[in-house]
Design a protein around this motif. Structure first.
Motif, short mmCIF file in Angstrom:
data_model
loop_
_atom_site.label_atom_id
_atom_site.label_comp_id
_atom_site.label_asym_id
_atom_site.label_seq_id
_atom_site.Cartn_x
_atom_site.Cartn_y
_atom_site.Cartn_z
N GLU A 189 -11.47 36.73 -26.25
CA GLU A 189 -11.41 35.31 -26.59
C GLU A 189 -12.40 34.50 -25.74
O GLU A 189 -13.14 33.66 -26.24
N ALA A 190 -12.44 34.79 -24.44
CA ALA A 190 -13.36 34.09 -23.54
C ALA A 190 -14.81 34.38 -23.93
O ALA A 190 -15.66 33.49 -23.94
N GLU A 191 -15.07 35.64 -24.27
CA GLU A 191 -16.43 36.03 -24.67
C GLU A 191 -16.83 35.33 -25.97
O GLU A 191 -17.95 34.83 -26.09
N ARG A 192 -15.90 35.28 -26.92
CA ARG A 192 -16.21 34.62 -28.19
C ARG A 192 -16.46 33.13 -27.97
O ARG A 192 -17.37 32.55 -28.57
N ARG A 193 -15.66 32.52 -27.10
CA ARG A 193 -15.85 31.09 -26.82
C ARG A 193 -17.22 30.85 -26.17
O ARG A 193 -17.91 29.89 -26.48
N SER A 211 -5.82 40.75 -19.84
CA SER A 211 -5.73 41.64 -21.00
C SER A 211 -7.04 41.65 -21.77
O SER A 211 -7.89 40.78 -21.61
N VAL A 212 -7.18 42.63 -22.64
CA VAL A 212 -8.41 42.78 -23.41
C VAL A 212 -8.60 41.62 -24.38
O VAL A 212 -9.69 41.09 -24.53
N SER A 213 -7.51 41.18 -25.01
CA SER A 213 -7.63 40.13 -26.03
C SER A 213 -8.10 38.80 -25.41
O SER A 213 -8.92 38.11 -26.00
N SER A 214 -7.60 38.47 -24.23
CA SER A 214 -8.02 37.21 -23.61
C SER A 214 -9.49 37.29 -23.17
O SER A 214 -10.22 36.31 -23.21
N PHE A 215 -9.92 38.49 -22.77
CA PHE A 215 -11.33 38.66 -22.42
C PHE A 215 -12.20 38.48 -23.66
O PHE A 215 -13.24 37.81 -23.62
#
Length: 51
Positions: free
Chosen positions: A8-12, A2-6
């Motif tokens: 989240e990974a990018e922010r991390r 999903s877009v939100s998990s992507f």
């Protein structure tokens, strides 16, 4: 994926990069301060020996 998990990974990943850059900047500043302190100590020692 999903877009939100992507997001989240990018922010991390960005947070890890920022922390790594801050760590590098800090270690470089410590190294510069240590070398400057060493030079000052040598100059003071020379001054004391001469006088």
């Amino acid at each position: 994926m999903s877009v939100s998990s992507f997001d989240e990974a990018e922010r991390r990943r960005l947070a890890r990069l920022a922390r790594h850059a801050a760590l590098l900047r800090y270690t470089r500043r410590v190294r510069i301060l240590r070398s400057v302190g060493l030079v000052v100590a040598v100059l003071v020692a020379l001054f004391v020996v001469i006088h």
